[in-house]
Design a protein around this motif. Structure first.
Motif, PDB file in Angstrom:
ATOM      1  N   UNK A  72    -102.263 -31.296  55.250  1.00 53.29           N
ATOM      2  CA  UNK A  72    -102.668 -31.020  56.633  1.00 53.29           C
ATOM      3  C   UNK A  72    -101.447 -30.881  57.544  1.00 53.29           C
ATOM      4  N   UNK A  73    -100.442 -31.749  57.339  1.00 57.44           N
ATOM      5  CA  UNK A  73     -99.229 -31.625  58.137  1.00 57.44           C
ATOM      6  C   UNK A  73     -98.533 -30.294  57.844  1.00 57.44           C
ATOM      7  N   UNK A  74     -98.500 -29.909  56.570  1.00 59.14           N
ATOM      8  CA  UNK A  74     -97.881 -28.635  56.188  1.00 59.14           C
ATOM      9  C   UNK A  74     -98.575 -27.471  56.882  1.00 59.14           C
ATOM     10  N   UNK A  75     -99.905 -27.507  56.918  1.00 55.11           N
ATOM     11  CA  UNK A  75    -100.668 -26.438  57.555  1.00 55.11           C
ATOM     12  C   UNK A  75    -100.324 -26.340  59.036  1.00 55.11           C
ATOM     13  N   UNK A  76    -100.207 -27.484  59.710  1.00 54.86           N
ATOM     14  CA  UNK A  76     -99.879 -27.472  61.138  1.00 54.86           C
ATOM     15  C   UNK A  76     -98.476 -26.909  61.371  1.00 54.86           C
ATOM     16  N   UNK A  77     -97.541 -27.241  60.495  1.00 50.63           N
ATOM     17  CA  UNK A  77     -96.189 -26.695  60.621  1.00 50.63           C
ATOM     18  C   UNK A  77     -96.208 -25.187  60.410  1.00 50.63           C
ATOM     19  N   UNK A  78     -96.968 -24.734  59.420  1.00 54.62           N
ATOM     20  CA  UNK A  78     -97.074 -23.299  59.152  1.00 54.62           C
ATOM     21  C   UNK A  78     -97.688 -22.556  60.337  1.00 54.62           C
ATOM     22  N   UNK A  79     -98.673 -23.175  60.976  1.00 51.72           N
ATOM     23  CA  UNK A  79     -99.302 -22.543  62.134  1.00 51.72           C
ATOM     24  C   UNK A  79     -98.347 -22.472  63.324  1.00 51.72           C
ATOM     25  N   UNK A  80     -97.588 -23.551  63.547  1.00 48.78           N
ATOM     26  CA  UNK A  80     -96.641 -23.530  64.665  1.00 48.78           C
ATOM     27  C   UNK A  80     -95.573 -22.461  64.462  1.00 48.78           C
ATOM     28  N   UNK A  81     -95.049 -22.373  63.251  1.00 44.97           N
ATOM     29  CA  UNK A  81     -94.039 -21.354  62.983  1.00 44.97           C
ATOM     30  C   UNK A  81     -94.660 -19.960  63.018  1.00 44.97           C
ATOM     31  N   UNK A  82     -95.913 -19.860  62.583  1.00 42.86           N
ATOM     32  CA  UNK A  82     -96.602 -18.579  62.624  1.00 42.86           C
ATOM     33  C   UNK A  82     -96.758 -18.056  64.044  1.00 42.86           C
ATOM     34  N   UNK A  83     -97.012 -18.947  64.994  1.00 35.17           N
ATOM     35  CA  UNK A  83     -97.124 -18.530  66.389  1.00 35.17           C
ATOM     36  C   UNK A  83     -95.788 -18.004  66.915  1.00 35.17           C
ATOM     37  N   UNK A  84     -94.704 -18.600  66.463  1.00 27.80           N
ATOM     38  CA  UNK A  84     -93.382 -18.107  66.866  1.00 27.80           C
ATOM     39  C   UNK A  84     -93.129 -16.719  66.281  1.00 27.80           C
ATOM     40  N   UNK A  85     -93.510 -16.521  65.021  1.00 26.64           N
ATOM     41  CA  UNK A  85     -93.363 -15.198  64.398  1.00 26.64           C
ATOM     42  C   UNK A  85     -94.223 -14.163  65.116  1.00 26.64           C
ATOM     43  N   UNK A  86     -95.418 -14.574  65.507  1.00 23.26           N
ATOM     44  CA  UNK A  86     -96.315 -13.674  66.233  1.00 23.26           C
ATOM     45  C   UNK A  86     -95.672 -13.207  67.537  1.00 23.26           C
ATOM     46  N   UNK A  87     -95.047 -14.141  68.254  1.00 26.08           N
ATOM     47  CA  UNK A  87     -94.384 -13.791  69.512  1.00 26.08           C
ATOM     48  C   UNK A  87     -93.263 -12.782  69.281  1.00 26.08           C
ATOM     49  N   UNK A  88     -92.470 -13.022  68.227  1.00 26.02           N
ATOM     50  CA  UNK A  88     -91.367 -12.105  67.904  1.00 26.02           C
ATOM     51  C   UNK A  88     -91.899 -10.702  67.597  1.00 26.02           C
ATOM     52  N   UNK A  89     -92.970 -10.637  66.815  1.00 22.13           N
ATOM     53  CA  UNK A  89     -93.539  -9.344  66.436  1.00 22.13           C
ATOM     54  C   UNK A  89     -94.110  -8.625  67.650  1.00 22.13           C
ATOM     55  N   UNK A  90     -94.787  -9.357  68.517  1.00 20.32           N
ATOM     56  CA  UNK A  90     -95.372  -8.735  69.711  1.00 20.32           C
ATOM     57  C   UNK A  90     -94.292  -8.185  70.643  1.00 20.32           C
ATOM     58  N   UNK A  91     -93.158  -8.847  70.700  1.00 17.01           N
ATOM     59  CA  UNK A  91     -92.050  -8.323  71.506  1.00 17.01           C
ATOM     60  C   UNK A  91     -91.570  -6.981  70.961  1.00 17.01           C
TER      61      UNK A  91
END
Length: 288
Positions: free
Chosen positions: A140-159
């Protein structure tokens, strides 16, 4: 939410019978590929651990390591299989007849050997339950870390998508001016050559030039693909493979735009598009 495949999780718990800790590392991989490093006494739980991962994750290479440190006082309360322990001791003695420089056996390592602890004992059942619960917490902790990093990747891609959309708008705005300038340039060259201008021939040349420079279709597809990338970023579940395919399509349109370029401006724009698409592709390699 967009999830990355790169993450790390660590969980530790201390009991009166010992200390257990889980470390789970995740990196990008085309499929779900878990690997386990477990003490032999807990090896039977691996299938259940794999089932947990299959239900929670879709892609990624995972390294899952369990460490178990028993306390001395726990040895007396554990249900030890005397016959198996004696057989193991005899085997160690036999090895000593062939290998003279063997290190003395570590009692804690012996306790972790398969069959030394009776699995039907209530103490061991309690230990297995604690190990399984801690593993679930680690996942569960791993999933939360993956989601947090995924949101950062999403921001980079949207830029990068914003930058691509702006380039498309700029080219569309400049296209009539570019075609008009090229038309005048062609007429000027023919006049400078003192050629006998055939209006039909001039018109045909202008039509050919316009067809070669017409990148409206490519620009429309670029805009369509960026919209689809944005839509995919809002989807639930794994989206990495779909995004990777869209990067190929975006790159295809950028290459076509480059091949149709008749002025420096569109050539430079095509190069900028390729750079932005490659930057997105590199980030998408880490998206689940």
């Amino acid at each position: 939410m967009t999830a990355s495949m790169t993450a790390f999780s660590r969980q530790e718990a201390v009991y009166d019978w010992g200390t257990i800790s889980w470390e789970i590392r995740s990196v990008n991989q085309r499929y779900l590929e878990p690997h386990f490093r477990l003490p032999e006494s807990f090896r039977e739980l691996e299938f259940a651990f794999r089932d947990v991962l299959r239900k929670k994750l879709n892609r990624g290479k995972l390294e899952c390591q369990l460490r178990f440190q028993a306390v001395d006082k726990a040895a007396a309360s554990l249900n030890i299989n005397a016959s198996n322990a004696q057989a193991l001791a005899d085997a160690i003695d036999n090895l000593g007849t062939w290998f003279k420089d063997l290190n003395p056996a570590n009692p804690l390592d012996i306790l972790q050997w398969p069959g030394i602890l009776n699995n039907e004992g209530s103490d061991f059942d309690m230990m297995k339950k604690a190990v399984s619960e801690l593993f679930s917490q680690g996942v569960e902790e791993l999933i939360q870390v993956r989601l947090r990093e995924g949101e950062q990747l999403k921001t980079i891609i949207e830029q990068r998508l914003d930058a691509i959309d702006q380039i498309v708008v700029d080219i569309q705005a400049k296209l009539p001016e570019i075609l008009a300038a090229q038309k005048q340039n062609l007429i000027d060259k023919l006049e400078a050559a003192k050629a006998d201008l055939d209006p039909m021939r001039v018109e045909a040349e202008i039509v050919m030039l316009a067809q070669k420079a017409d990148v409206a279709e490519e620009l429309d597809r670029l805009a369509t693909h960026t919209k689809e990338v944005r839509r995919q970023l809002q989807q639930k579940g794994p989206i990495g493979r779909r995004l990777d395919f869209l990067m190929q399509e975006l790159n295809r349109e950028a290459n076509t735009l480059s091949s149709k370029s008749i002025v420096v401006e569109t050539t430079q724009s095509a190069v900028e598009l390729k750079v932005l698409i490659e930057q997105m592709r590199e980030q998408i390699q880490n998206i689940e």
